[in-house]
Design a protein around this motif. Structure first.
Motif, PDB file in Angstrom:
ATOM      1  N   PHE A 104       4.438  31.619 -95.084  1.00  0.00           N
ATOM      2  CA  PHE A 104       4.975  31.142 -96.349  1.00  0.00           C
ATOM      3  C   PHE A 104       4.396  29.764 -96.669  1.00  0.00           C
ATOM      4  O   PHE A 104       4.417  28.874 -95.822  1.00  0.00           O
ATOM      5  CB  PHE A 104       6.502  31.028 -96.287  1.00  0.00           C
ATOM      6  N   THR A 105       3.917  29.597 -97.881  1.00  0.00           N
ATOM      7  CA  THR A 105       3.394  28.297 -98.288  1.00  0.00           C
ATOM      8  C   THR A 105       4.415  27.494 -99.092  1.00  0.00           C
ATOM      9  O   THR A 105       4.204  26.305 -99.346  1.00  0.00           O
ATOM     10  CB  THR A 105       2.119  28.453 -99.138  1.00  0.00           C
ATOM     11  N   GLN A 106       5.531  28.130 -99.494  1.00  0.00           N
ATOM     12  CA  GLN A 106       6.552  27.439-100.274  1.00  0.00           C
ATOM     13  C   GLN A 106       7.922  27.807 -99.711  1.00  0.00           C
ATOM     14  O   GLN A 106       8.716  28.511-100.332  1.00  0.00           O
ATOM     15  CB  GLN A 106       6.421  27.803-101.762  1.00  0.00           C
ATOM     16  N   PHE A 107       8.158  27.295 -98.500  1.00  0.00           N
ATOM     17  CA  PHE A 107       9.357  27.616 -97.738  1.00  0.00           C
ATOM     18  C   PHE A 107      10.148  26.334 -97.515  1.00  0.00           C
ATOM     19  O   PHE A 107       9.590  25.311 -97.101  1.00  0.00           O
ATOM     20  CB  PHE A 107       8.976  28.247 -96.398  1.00  0.00           C
ATOM     21  N   TYR A 108      11.458  26.387 -97.773  1.00  0.00           N
ATOM     22  CA  TYR A 108      12.282  25.181 -97.770  1.00  0.00           C
ATOM     23  C   TYR A 108      13.484  25.281 -96.826  1.00  0.00           C
ATOM     24  O   TYR A 108      13.983  26.377 -96.559  1.00  0.00           O
ATOM     25  CB  TYR A 108      12.810  24.911 -99.187  1.00  0.00           C
ATOM     26  N   VAL A 109      13.933  24.104 -96.380  1.00  0.00           N
ATOM     27  CA  VAL A 109      15.184  24.007 -95.620  1.00  0.00           C
ATOM     28  C   VAL A 109      16.255  23.389 -96.507  1.00  0.00           C
ATOM     29  O   VAL A 109      15.958  22.754 -97.521  1.00  0.00           O
ATOM     30  CB  VAL A 109      15.000  23.169 -94.338  1.00  0.00           C
ATOM     31  N   GLY A 110      17.520  23.552 -96.099  1.00  0.00           N
ATOM     32  CA  GLY A 110      18.641  23.162 -96.943  1.00  0.00           C
ATOM     33  C   GLY A 110      18.904  21.677 -97.011  1.00  0.00           C
ATOM     34  O   GLY A 110      19.718  21.239 -97.829  1.00  0.00           O
ATOM     35  N   SER A 111      18.235  20.885 -96.175  1.00  0.00           N
ATOM     36  CA  SER A 111      18.454  19.439 -96.167  1.00  0.00           C
ATOM     37  C   SER A 111      17.244  18.764 -95.546  1.00  0.00           C
ATOM     38  O   SER A 111      16.556  19.363 -94.708  1.00  0.00           O
ATOM     39  CB  SER A 111      19.710  19.087 -95.364  1.00  0.00           C
ATOM     40  N   PRO A 112      16.979  17.492 -95.891  1.00  0.00           N
ATOM     41  CA  PRO A 112      15.862  16.774 -95.278  1.00  0.00           C
ATOM     42  C   PRO A 112      16.193  16.147 -93.931  1.00  0.00           C
ATOM     43  O   PRO A 112      15.364  15.427 -93.377  1.00  0.00           O
ATOM     44  CB  PRO A 112      15.524  15.703 -96.316  1.00  0.00           C
ATOM     45  N   VAL A 129       8.631  23.153 -95.400  1.00  0.00           N
ATOM     46  CA  VAL A 129       8.289  23.223 -93.978  1.00  0.00           C
ATOM     47  C   VAL A 129       7.512  24.514 -93.688  1.00  0.00           C
ATOM     48  O   VAL A 129       7.452  25.414 -94.524  1.00  0.00           O
ATOM     49  CB  VAL A 129       9.561  23.169 -93.100  1.00  0.00           C
ATOM     50  N   PRO A 130       6.948  24.616 -92.491  1.00  0.00           N
ATOM     51  CA  PRO A 130       6.326  25.888 -92.106  1.00  0.00           C
ATOM     52  C   PRO A 130       7.337  27.018 -92.087  1.00  0.00           C
ATOM     53  O   PRO A 130       8.515  26.823 -91.762  1.00  0.00           O
ATOM     54  CB  PRO A 130       5.796  25.606 -90.694  1.00  0.00           C
ATOM     55  N   GLY A 131       6.883  28.200 -92.428  1.00  0.00           N
ATOM     56  CA  GLY A 131       7.701  29.405 -92.353  1.00  0.00           C
ATOM     57  C   GLY A 131       6.808  30.593 -92.041  1.00  0.00           C
ATOM     58  O   GLY A 131       5.881  30.882 -92.802  1.00  0.00           O
ATOM     59  N   ILE A 132       7.047  31.236 -90.908  1.00  0.00           N
ATOM     60  CA  ILE A 132       6.195  32.349 -90.462  1.00  0.00           C
ATOM     61  C   ILE A 132       7.091  33.498 -90.025  1.00  0.00           C
ATOM     62  O   ILE A 132       8.020  33.308 -89.228  1.00  0.00           O
ATOM     63  CB  ILE A 132       5.290  31.928 -89.285  1.00  0.00           C
ATOM     64  N   ALA A 133       6.833  34.701 -90.553  1.00  0.00           N
ATOM     65  CA  ALA A 133       7.609  35.895 -90.199  1.00  0.00           C
ATOM     66  C   ALA A 133       6.689  36.960 -89.621  1.00  0.00           C
ATOM     67  O   ALA A 133       5.628  37.234 -90.184  1.00  0.00           O
ATOM     68  CB  ALA A 133       8.329  36.440 -91.427  1.00  0.00           C
ATOM     69  N   VAL A 134       7.116  37.553 -88.496  1.00  0.00           N
ATOM     70  CA  VAL A 134       6.313  38.575 -87.818  1.00  0.00           C
ATOM     71  C   VAL A 134       7.189  39.754 -87.432  1.00  0.00           C
ATOM     72  O   VAL A 134       8.277  39.569 -86.871  1.00  0.00           O
ATOM     73  CB  VAL A 134       5.641  37.996 -86.553  1.00  0.00           C
ATOM     74  N   TRP A 135       6.712  40.951 -87.745  1.00  0.00           N
ATOM     75  CA  TRP A 135       7.319  42.190 -87.267  1.00  0.00           C
ATOM     76  C   TRP A 135       6.232  43.259 -87.354  1.00  0.00           C
ATOM     77  O   TRP A 135       5.989  43.812 -88.427  1.00  0.00           O
ATOM     78  CB  TRP A 135       8.542  42.574 -88.095  1.00  0.00           C
TER      79      TRP A 135
END
Length: 519
Positions: free
Chosen positions: A64-72, A315-321
């Motif tokens: 994911f190039t546009q992946f976010y977390v709920g707080s800094p 942030v980074p976000g990577i999903a694998v299955w």
């Protein structure tokens, strides 16, 4: 006799059907780094980071190039991951939990672990919790759906830090010598205090392997939440990682994360369950650039940890299955850690909690390359205030800043004056506007360009509606502090806190063949 046989066959078929049903549920592993920024990992462009296993994850799945977390910052970000809810709803604000705080994630919050446990999953957490400890350990993971826990319940920066690298290198940050030594909990019992940072990650990785092996051998679906202490300052690593990278101490710490990821992948492959295991890798917030080269990098993004600029929450976000999520795919679809709970609920056949969620099911993105249900993201600061509310709103590719503020975590002499703690809270009317698809560094303000008037007005309406309808839960972090809630394996000892020392065995965390039983 025939009736008995018929009943016996039916019972056998029911047992088999139940077993097949359990096996059909995917195993789920969430790997959550600490203070690792958007620009820190090799597959996200860093030229000298040594992250071959994380890079392999990315090439095996979806990045994911546009992946976010709920707080800094840490605690509210972790609460958002586990609950699918923004910080004001969970009460995990302002800032983060300290070792002597009496509050914690509210016990009535429903975590993804609890939801998965209810549909037959074996649930385990390893590493950094940072959602409170409280009196009598009332806020530890075992009270939120995790059957197994091994880890330090907050950052190691909240403990006296003496040695961070082998053989006797002092820590680069002073930490907090007035708190008790870092406790390693096994479930609700302290088994090591102070923790040995030089062997900590080996314990974590071995526990993760054993957890995977144990439940795989029993054909039980499992959920493992592995939250690293790395790469929060002070940086630390075991002997084999000291001076192992071109990037210095941060690179050495990051290399130890990467090794741990490799250990998890190796065990999953060894057990033959890769095709039935969903793995997600991310980080809790952006880099702590106050520590300069020892604090991580946000790449081309603006600012870092503590701010609502892109570097603080993208942030980074990577999903694998394998066989389910296409390999080698980069997606620009908008997504967040808060989306994991509703996505996993749908995937596992569990039920959504009876509460307001801020996450969306992103199955269509993961499995079919479709569009994300999420087109909006709300940026709350590390210290949210009810009278101000949300600082920034993203809608599609546009982001409007209604308030901006610097942060101490970005450093007093940051090259960008907007990031420094001297950049005080500022209200913007009209709000600053950026097209993040064209300008992810937030350099070119568009709010005076008339062609963007309509989009700015639309985002302003979204902002107003969100502020008016947000339900705020009373802050847990502002509850009174008490030094005697600090974890101590010898309660009542003197002189406190230095007397809190013990070393008890926990066979599940020791390096040994995978034949151990879960306590």
């Amino acid at each position: 006799m025939a009736v008995v046989s018929y009943i016996g066959v039916l019972c056998l078929l029911l047992v088999v059907a139940t077993s097949v049903g359990e096996l059909s549920k995917p195993n789920i592993v969430i790997l959550f780094a600490d203070d690792v920024g958007y620009g820190d990992i090799g597959c996200y462009g860093h030229p000298t980071s040594s992250t071959p296993h994380i890079d392999k994850l990315a090439s095996s799945g979806m990045l994911f190039t546009q992946f976010y977390v709920g707080s800094p910052v840490c605690s509210p970000s972790r609460a958002s991951l586990l609950t699918g809810r923004l910080p004001p709803r969970t009460g995990v604000y302002p800032g983060v939990f300290q070792a002597n705080m009496t509050g914690g994630l509210p016990l009535n919050e429903t975590t993804v672990a609890k939801l998965l446990q209810e549909v037959g999953y074996q649930t385990g957490m390893i590493g950094k919790w940072h959602l409170g400890v409280g009196k009598n350990q009332k806020y530890l993971p075992t009270n939120f759906g995790f059957e197994y826990y091994l880890g330090i319940p907050y950052t190691h920066a909240q403990c006296p830090c003496v040695t961070c690298f082998w053989p006797n290198d002092p820590c680069l940050v002073n930490c907090k010598p007035y708190f008790t030594g870092c406790p390693i909990f096994h479930n609700n019992e302290i088994i090591e205090q102070p923790a040995d940072l030089l062997t900590l990650n080996e314990k974590y990785a071995t526990a993760a392997q054993n957890f995977i092996a144990e439940h795989s051998s029993r054909n039980q679906p499992f959920f493992l939440y592995y939250a690293f202490q790395h790469c929060h300052a002070p940086q630390f690593a075991g002997k084999q990682f000291r001076n192992s990278t071109l990037r210095g101490v941060f690179g050495d710490s990051l290399a130890e994360i990467d090794w741990s990821v490799g250990q998890v992948l190796e065990e999953i492959n060894k057990q033959g369950i890769a095709d039935n295991t969903l793995i997600f890798f991310s980080s809790d917030n952006g880099p702590s650039t106050q520590h300069k080269a020892e604090g991580g990098a946000a790449g081309l993004l603006k600012c870092g940890k503590g701010t609502t600029y892109e570097g603080g929450q993208r942030v980074p976000g990577i999903a694998v299955w394998p066989g389910k999520i296409p390999a080698g795919v980069r997606t620009a679809e908008l997504a967040s850690t808060m989306d994991l709970l509703p996505t996993l609920v749908k995937l596992t056949g569990s039920e959504l909690p009876n509460t307001t969620l801020d996450g969306f099911d992103i199955s269509s993105v993961l499995f079919s390359g479709g569009k994300s249900q999420r087109d909006t993201f709300f940026f709350y600061p590390q210290n949210p205030r009810h009278d101000i509310g949300v600082y920034a709103v993203r809608y599609q590719q546009y982001k409007a800043h209604f308030y901006t503020e610097g942060a101490s975590e970005c450093g007093r002499d940051n090259h960008d004056v907007d990031c420094r703690p001297s950049a005080k809270l500022t209200k913007h009317n009209p709000p600053l506007l950026f097209n993040l698809n064209q300008d992810p560094s937030e350099l070119y303000n568009l709010n005076t360009d008339k062609q963007y008037t309509d989009i700015l007005n639309h985002i302003t309406q979204i902002y107003k509606h969100h502020v008016e309808t947000m339900d705020w839960t009373q802050s847990e972090i502002l509850k009174p502090t008490d030094p005697y809630v600090e974890p101590c394996c010898t309660p009542g000892c003197e002189p406190f806190p230095s007397c809190c020392q013990c070393h008890r065995s926990n066979p599940y965390s020791m390096p040994s063949p995978h034949v151990l039983q879960i306590p």
